[in-house]
Scaffold this motif. Sequence first.
Motif, short mmCIF file in Angstrom:
data_model
loop_
_atom_site.label_atom_id
_atom_site.label_comp_id
_atom_site.label_asym_id
_atom_site.label_seq_id
_atom_site.Cartn_x
_atom_site.Cartn_y
_atom_site.Cartn_z
N GLY A 120 -6.02 7.83 -26.70
CA GLY A 120 -7.30 8.30 -26.22
C GLY A 120 -7.54 7.97 -24.76
N GLY A 121 -8.72 8.32 -24.28
CA GLY A 121 -9.07 8.05 -22.90
C GLY A 121 -8.58 9.13 -21.96
N PHE A 122 -9.00 9.01 -20.71
CA PHE A 122 -8.64 9.98 -19.67
C PHE A 122 -7.24 9.68 -19.14
CE2 PHE A 122 -8.72 11.08 -15.06
CZ PHE A 122 -8.84 12.46 -15.20
N ARG A 123 -6.39 10.72 -19.09
CA ARG A 123 -5.00 10.51 -18.67
C ARG A 123 -4.61 11.33 -17.45
NH1 ARG A 123 -1.06 9.08 -23.62
NH2 ARG A 123 -2.47 7.72 -24.77
N SER A 124 -5.57 11.88 -16.73
CA SER A 124 -5.33 12.64 -15.52
C SER A 124 -4.80 14.03 -15.85
CB SER A 124 -4.37 11.89 -14.58
OG SER A 124 -4.41 12.46 -13.30
N THR A 125 -4.49 14.81 -14.79
CA THR A 125 -4.03 16.18 -14.96
C THR A 125 -2.54 16.21 -15.30
OG1 THR A 125 -3.45 16.40 -12.62
CG2 THR A 125 -5.73 16.92 -13.25
N ALA A 126 -2.08 17.37 -15.77
CA ALA A 126 -0.67 17.50 -16.13
C ALA A 126 0.23 17.30 -14.91
CB ALA A 126 -0.43 18.88 -16.75
N VAL A 127 -0.20 17.81 -13.76
CA VAL A 127 0.61 17.66 -12.53
C VAL A 127 0.74 16.19 -12.17
CG1 VAL A 127 0.69 18.13 -10.06
CG2 VAL A 127 0.05 19.95 -11.65
N ARG A 128 -0.34 15.47 -12.22
CA ARG A 128 -0.29 14.05 -11.86
C ARG A 128 0.47 13.24 -12.89
NH1 ARG A 128 -5.86 11.72 -9.66
NH2 ARG A 128 -4.46 9.96 -9.29
N PHE A 165 -0.49 -10.49 -1.76
CA PHE A 165 -1.22 -9.27 -1.42
C PHE A 165 -2.23 -9.48 -0.29
CE2 PHE A 165 -0.42 -7.93 -6.06
CZ PHE A 165 0.79 -7.35 -5.71
N ALA A 166 -2.68 -10.72 -0.10
CA ALA A 166 -3.56 -11.01 1.04
C ALA A 166 -2.78 -10.93 2.34
CB ALA A 166 -4.20 -12.39 0.88
N ARG A 167 -1.50 -11.33 2.30
CA ARG A 167 -0.67 -11.27 3.50
C ARG A 167 -0.23 -9.85 3.82
NH1 ARG A 167 3.91 -13.19 2.69
NH2 ARG A 167 3.80 -14.19 0.65
N TYR A 168 0.10 -9.08 2.79
CA TYR A 168 0.51 -7.69 3.02
C TYR A 168 0.22 -6.88 1.77
CZ TYR A 168 3.24 -3.49 3.53
OH TYR A 168 3.59 -2.16 3.59
N TYR A 169 -0.36 -5.71 1.97
CA TYR A 169 -0.58 -4.78 0.88
C TYR A 169 -0.30 -3.39 1.42
CZ TYR A 169 -2.47 -3.19 -3.58
OH TYR A 169 -2.59 -2.65 -4.83
N PRO A 170 0.47 -2.58 0.68
CA PRO A 170 0.81 -1.25 1.20
C PRO A 170 -0.44 -0.42 1.47
CG PRO A 170 2.14 -1.80 -0.73
CD PRO A 170 1.07 -2.85 -0.63
N SER A 171 -0.35 0.47 2.46
CA SER A 171 -1.48 1.31 2.81
C SER A 171 -1.34 2.69 2.16
CB SER A 171 -1.57 1.45 4.33
OG SER A 171 -0.38 2.04 4.83
N ASP A 172 -2.29 3.53 2.40
CA ASP A 172 -2.27 4.93 1.97
C ASP A 172 -2.35 5.05 0.45
OD1 ASP A 172 -2.42 7.54 2.59
OD2 ASP A 172 -0.35 7.81 3.23
N TYR A 173 -1.23 5.26 -0.26
CA TYR A 173 -1.20 5.34 -1.72
C TYR A 173 -0.41 4.13 -2.23
CZ TYR A 173 -2.60 10.16 -0.81
OH TYR A 173 -3.25 11.28 -0.38
N PRO A 174 -1.05 2.98 -2.36
CA PRO A 174 -0.30 1.72 -2.43
C PRO A 174 0.18 1.27 -3.80
CG PRO A 174 -2.63 1.26 -2.35
CD PRO A 174 -2.50 2.76 -2.29
N GLU A 175 -0.36 1.81 -4.89
CA GLU A 175 -0.12 1.18 -6.19
C GLU A 175 1.35 1.08 -6.56
OE1 GLU A 175 -2.42 3.53 -5.73
OE2 GLU A 175 -4.36 2.61 -6.26
N SER A 210 -2.00 17.19 -2.33
CA SER A 210 -1.98 15.75 -2.04
C SER A 210 -1.01 15.01 -2.96
CB SER A 210 -3.39 15.15 -2.19
OG SER A 210 -4.29 15.75 -1.31
N THR A 211 -0.90 15.48 -4.21
CA THR A 211 0.03 14.87 -5.15
C THR A 211 1.46 14.99 -4.66
OG1 THR A 211 -1.42 15.31 -7.03
CG2 THR A 211 0.90 14.91 -7.52
#
Length: 241
Positions: A120-128, A165-175, A210-211
């Motif tokens: 269950g729950g939201f799982r985003s679009t098929a493309v994503r 992560f305080a010292r460095y965390y990726p920018s833009d789309y970081p996850e 954007s994807t």
Amino acid sequence: MRIAAIVPAHNEARNLPLLAEAFRAHAPACDVVVVDDGSSDDTARVAGSLGWSVLRLPMNLGIGGAVQSGYLWAWERGYDVAVQIDGDGQHDPAFLEALLAPIEVGRADVVIGSRFLADGGFRSTAVRRAGITYLSWFLRLRCGARVTDPTSGFRAANREAIELFARYYPSDYPEPEAVALARRAGLRIAEVPVRMRDRAHGRSSIDPLSTLYYLVKVSLSLVLLPPRTDGGPEGETEVTP
């Protein structure tokens, strides 16, 4: 444990009161800090009226800059654990107990809430979803991290991970890049099942074009990922059903 909840928010004034209700119901002991990422609405005022700490960035830095600001705030104040939870209401504080459990028992340094391990729950679009599957495969190929939901921003980090992560965390789309960063730093990563919700107000800034950009950008970042320097094994992510 002293727990900080980092809420990156860009124009989320309408969603924050709903998130506050969920925090009061399920995680009242968390100290919430809202990182207002250059919002043009009343995000900062609403967050302050809810009794939360507010960091106002002078301009829109993007999700990476906002999250790193939150980790720096948590590190400087000596928190034992920091959780990331989006300001759009998609992440449910009801699952924070499950998210924190692997850290509490010393089994993980970073825990990711995966929407694909729960029913269950939201799982985003098929493309994503297709893009997420690709990134899961690529992360395992590049750094041995077996993660089913690498784009999930619903995460918990212990003191060691907070410092990283305080010292460095990726920018833009970081996850996804943050998963690789943690894995290459020798941190233990776990996943737990969570259910996510569709946002109540506003819309995502990520469309199909954007994807595609997202996948290309993250792929290049992972290709250029430096090798580990400690000689340790890559290992794999623990998945908690």
